[in-house]
Design an enzyme around this catalytic site. Structure first.
Site, PDB file in Angstrom:
ATOM      1  N   ASP A 431       0.827  -1.205   0.000  1.00 17.22           N
ATOM      2  CA  ASP A 431       0.000   0.000   0.000  1.00 17.22           C
ATOM      3  C   ASP A 431       0.871   1.269   0.000  1.00 17.22           C
ATOM      4  O   ASP A 431       2.046   1.217   0.369  1.00 17.22           O
ATOM      5  CB  ASP A 431      -0.879  -0.046   1.258  1.00 17.22           C
ATOM      6  CG  ASP A 431      -2.126   0.809   1.117  1.00 17.22           C
ATOM      7  OD1 ASP A 431      -2.264   1.526   0.118  1.00 17.22           O
ATOM      8  OD2 ASP A 431      -2.977   0.754   2.033  1.00 17.22           O
ATOM      9  N   ASP A 491     -10.728   4.539  -1.219  1.00 20.35           N
ATOM     10  CA  ASP A 491     -11.257   3.611  -0.222  1.00 20.35           C
ATOM     11  C   ASP A 491     -12.775   3.654  -0.170  1.00 20.35           C
ATOM     12  O   ASP A 491     -13.378   4.727  -0.210  1.00 20.35           O
ATOM     13  CB  ASP A 491     -10.749   3.986   1.175  1.00 20.35           C
ATOM     14  CG  ASP A 491      -9.284   3.651   1.367  1.00 20.35           C
ATOM     15  OD1 ASP A 491      -8.579   3.433   0.367  1.00 20.35           O
ATOM     16  OD2 ASP A 491      -8.854   3.613   2.526  1.00 20.35           O
TER      17      ASP A 491
HETATM   18  C1  9PG Z   1      -4.778   1.207   5.813  1.00 16.76           C
HETATM   19  C2  9PG Z   1      -5.578   1.627   4.620  1.00 16.76           C
HETATM   20  C3  9PG Z   1      -6.273   0.438   3.923  1.00 16.76           C
HETATM   21  C4  9PG Z   1      -6.930   0.914   2.645  1.00 16.76           C
HETATM   22  C5  9PG Z   1      -5.916   1.605   1.773  1.00 16.76           C
HETATM   23  C6  9PG Z   1      -5.274   2.758   2.511  1.00 16.76           C
HETATM   24  O1  9PG Z   1      -4.240   9.683   2.582  1.00 16.76           O
HETATM   25  N1  9PG Z   1      -4.464   8.975   3.517  1.00 16.76           N
HETATM   26  O2  9PG Z   1      -4.260   9.386   4.671  1.00 16.76           O
HETATM   27  C7  9PG Z   1      -4.930   7.648   3.326  1.00 16.76           C
HETATM   28  C8  9PG Z   1      -5.123   6.814   4.411  1.00 16.76           C
HETATM   29  C9  9PG Z   1      -5.559   5.515   4.228  1.00 16.76           C
HETATM   30  C10 9PG Z   1      -5.806   5.054   2.949  1.00 16.76           C
HETATM   31  C11 9PG Z   1      -5.637   5.869   1.873  1.00 16.76           C
HETATM   32  C12 9PG Z   1      -5.181   7.178   2.045  1.00 16.76           C
HETATM   33  O3  9PG Z   1      -6.234   3.750   2.772  1.00 16.76           O
HETATM   34  O4  9PG Z   1      -6.485   2.061   0.593  1.00 16.76           O
HETATM   35  O5  9PG Z   1      -7.498  -0.191   1.953  1.00 16.76           O
HETATM   36  O6  9PG Z   1      -5.348  -0.585   3.652  1.00 16.76           O
HETATM   37  O7  9PG Z   1      -4.690   2.286   3.723  1.00 16.76           O
HETATM   38  O8  9PG Z   1      -4.166   2.298   6.420  1.00 16.76           O
END
Ligand code: 9PG
Length: 743
Positions: A431, A491
């Site tokens: 990720d 998400d």
């Molecule tokens: C875990 C999550 C899940 C999810 C992913 C991802 O920008 N941001 O702060 C941000 C946070 C979380 C995120 C995407 C962007 O989600 O897509 O399925 O695994 O991380 O932290």
């Protein structure tokens, strides 16, 4: 298709394959792309330019080009002919050339630019303008057109934008690639590829790069000037004296069926990038969207035991632990106190119950609180003033690892070998991996961002072998060929609009069911061509959610018809039987993607998503508005039995189109069955495909209808049969083995 013919005209050479014609204007230094079927010069005065770092651009326009002769082409797209043109060069200037190729069996043209450094010293190549302001003619003014904006990475919005308005801004949490032209009135920018279409006629052009391993790229449209440009970024890498560097390869195809053309473009990108093949589409359970960072070993085991106790109804392959097990962002091999027996032990528990084990990690970032960051400050991409920030999350700044640093590569390899070989995980969700491609200074200065990113991905791929790699937060183009699955949208969330508030154009990449749904539909063309699409998780719960029943049905319908991965992310033991059945309806995963029928007619989100299942079609009709609405559903030519899946309603034998009331944020899922004028199956409640998964065959012998059924996840259900005297409901119980029904 006929051969590709080469011709010398007064103005210059031309090639044509009966469908497309390329005419070069030697004096002007340009070429035209002519759609022979439509009788239209789609692109006129297309020129090529190259920019060096800290230097003016060199372009072919106005300088003239010299014809180096035709050459036979034989590549991933088949046999064809290429024309190579050399820019008229002054002394001290780099040599610029471009090649245009037409194929025997393809409707597309491919253009590639190159630069040769004739000077005795190195030069730094910034970008190739593979199309520099070509005049686009689709038969309608710029303001009447629709622009398919494709986002840089998984979470970036991808949607049709109406060119009479403004482009969609790139907004958090997406960190932009940093090389796109700045937003301006009348300017529309898309990463990697675009489709520009006149919604009135349906005619348009798909333009996108079919190679993406070395350079990021984007395509943009200047609405008021009517100009299309395509840029491939070399990021200022050094080109040694007497060496040559080429751009990525640009695919151009005019079309009156642009959704199909996007699929052909996807096929071409998959071929050039050696997309990984697969047998079946993956299913699983993921901890994130119910437990978030609160996940613990005990909760994983509770869900695991529930799955194991209900193997028939929830036949998923993987149990995947998401964010929340690790000591810190970067310290992946140390579990926190919520996982007291450690991650190796837990993989064993998952295996012991017959499931494969998946683990989340963000391998290209280091959090400010991590040991990784404290111990290896020299492993980070840097910028003036300090290390490059990839993002801020988990209440800390997260830095980007330098994937050109040999020590980082060695660490990555060891990390993934431990997770897979020692701990036994079969699946890794990697990720926030856009971080590998952020702008900045790296250990190896002669590597583009795309190349640095791929070094990291290649290392992971080598270390994990044929285990499953799910990319997330990934730039799209350079991931192809190295990952098995890829998240294609923001998400999902247990609420419809971002932050639970009305949608705005600056929140399109924030978590929400609607944002996730949007990209799942608009990135349909990737599935099965570049990888398997991950539409993100299915959330069906009734508690701990703000999603209404119709919203859950819409989400299940989009995921089911996307053909992509089916990942459940609820607290399974807490689900009611009715809600659990919604998961069963998507299993086993059918695996083929529907196509949005009104992608180019409807800005933002299409209403119609259609999947051809052979014996019948599925047509999902959505209402994205906040009020009930009548939506028009067009039927293909002919007479169709129309059956609605969610309400189990036979609508009738219809032709032409129908008006359907659709609840707000909801959908109607129609099974369209061609009328055979005799008893036949018109509906099934066993699987979302209403027959494609569970009906192996259907036979009418003049007096009896024989329906051969296969077991699917749902064991009890109904078949709906049409007979001259009405619709018959056949109730079937415990469908656990193949069975033939006589009716
Ligand atoms: C875990 C999550 C899940 C999810 C992913 C991802 O920008 N941001 O702060 C941000 C946070 C979380 C995120 C995407 C962007 O989600 O897509 O399925 O695994 O991380 O932290």
């Amino acid at each position: 298709m006929p051969e590709v013919r080469v011709e010398e005209t007064e103005r210059g050479p031309a090639i044509d394959n009966g469908e497309l014609r390329i005419e070069v204007h030697l004096n002007k230094g340009t070429f035209d792309v002519i759609d022979l079927r439509a009788g239209r010069t789609v692109l006129r005065n297309a020129a090529v330019a190259i920019s060096l770092r800290d230097a003016p651009a060199f372009q072919t326009l106005g300088e003239g080009v010299e014809f180096a002769g035709p050459a036979d082409a034989d590549d991933a797209h088949g046999r064809g002919v290429s024309l190579t043109l050399l820019r008229e060069t002054d002394e001290d200037e780099p040599e610029i050339s471009f090649t245009v190729t037409l194929y025997e069996d393809s409707r597309s043209a491919i253009v590639q630019a190159s630069v040769h450094n004739t000077s005795p010293v190195p030069v730094r190549v910034q970008a190739f303008h593979v199309l520099e302001a070509a005049a686009l003619d689709l038969g309608a003014p710029g303001k009447a057109l629709g622009f398919y904006k494709h986002g840089w990475q998984s979470w970036s919005p991808s949607l049709m934008v109406d060119c009479s308005g403004y482009d969609v801004p790139m907004s958090p949490p997406v960190i932009g690639p940093g090389t796109q032209p700045p937003p301006a009135d009348g300017r529309f920018v898309s990463d990697l590829m675009t489709a520009i279409v006149d919604p009135a006629s349906g005619y348009g052009v798909v333009a996108g790069f079919v190679s993406a391993a070395d350079q990021f790229s984007h395509v943009w449209f200047d609405r008021d000037a009517g100009m299309l440009s395509a840029v491939s970024h070399a990021d200022g890498i050094e080109l040694a004296s007497l060496s040559t560097l080429a751009s990525e390869r640009l695919y151009i195809e005019p079309s009156d069926t642009p959704a199909e053309t996007m699929c052909r473009y996807g096929d071409a990108l998959g071929r050039e990038m050696d997309a990984l093949p697969y047998d079946g589409v993956t299913s699983g359970w993921c901890s994130w969207y119910y437990y978030f960072q609160g996940i613990s070993e005990a909760e994983v085991l509770a869900n695991l035991d529930y799955l194991a106790a209900n193997p028939g109804v929830l036949p998923v392959e993987y149990v995947q632990i998401d964010d929340g097990y690790q000591a810190e962002i970067g310290d992946w091999l140390t579990a926190n106190e919520k996982f007291p027996r450690g991650m190796k032990q837990l993989a064993g528990e998952i295996h012991a119950r017959g499931y494969k084990a998946g683990l989340w990690l963000a391998p290209f970032i280091a959090g400010a609180r991590s040991k990784l960051f404290a111990e290896h400050p020299d492993w980070l991409v840097s910028r003036t003033g300090g290390p490059a920030i990839a993002l801020i999350n988990w209440d800390q700044t997260c830095y980007a690892l330098d994937l050109t640093h040999p020590a980082v590569i060695a660490w990555l390899e060891e990390l993934f070998r431990t997770i897979c070989d020692d701990w036994g995980y079969d699946y890794v969700k990697i990720d926030f991996i856009f971080a590998g491609a952020v702008d900045g200074v790296r250990y190896d200065p002669n590597v583009t961002r795309a190349q640095a990113y791929r070094r990291g991905l290649e290392t992971i791929r080598d270390a994990v072998g044929n285990r499953f790699v799910l990319a997330c937060g990934n730039p799209m183009g350079p991931s192809v060929g190295l990952v098995d699955g890829a998240r294609v949208g923001p998400d999902v969330a247990p609420y419809w609009h971002p932050f639970g508030r009305a949608e705005s154009r600056s929140t399109l990449s924030e978590p929400s069911a609607l944002n996730s749904i949007r990209n799942t539909i608009t990135r349909f063309w990737m599935h099965g061509r570049l990888w398997m699409n991950d539409p993100d998780c299915l959330l069906v719960r009734e508690t701990d959610t703000a999603l209404a029943g119709d919203e859950v049905r819409a989400l299940a319908t989009v995921i089911g018809l996307s053909g992509g991965m089916v990942l459940s992310s609820d607290n399974l033991p807490k689900l009611s039987p009715a809600r659990q059945e919604l998961i069963s309806l998507l299993l086993p995963v059918y695996g083929r993607s529907a196509v949005p029928l009104d992608l180019f007619q409807t800005p933002d989100l299409p209403h119609l998503f259609e999947l051809d299942c052979g014996t019948h079609r599925l047509l999902a009709v959505f209402n994205w508005a906040d009020e009930s609405d009548e939506t028009e559903a067009p039927l293909p030519p002919g007479h169709w039995h129309v059956f609605e899946f969610w309400e189990r309603e036979y609508i009738g034998l219809r032709e032409g189109s129908l008006e359907l009331p659709v609840p707000p944020h909801g959908c109607r899922l129609l099974r369209l069955t061609p009328d055979l004028g005799r008893p036949q199956v018109i509906g099934s409640t066993f699987h979302i495909t209403q027959g494609a998964a569970e009906i192996a065959g259907e036979k009418w012998d003049g007096s009896t209808l024989l329906v051969h059924l296969r077991p699917v996840a749902k064991q009890d259900g109904e078949l709906f049969l049409w007979r001259p005297d009405g619709v018959q409901t056949v109730r079937i119980e415990r469908l656990t083995a193949e069975r033939t029904i006589e009716a």
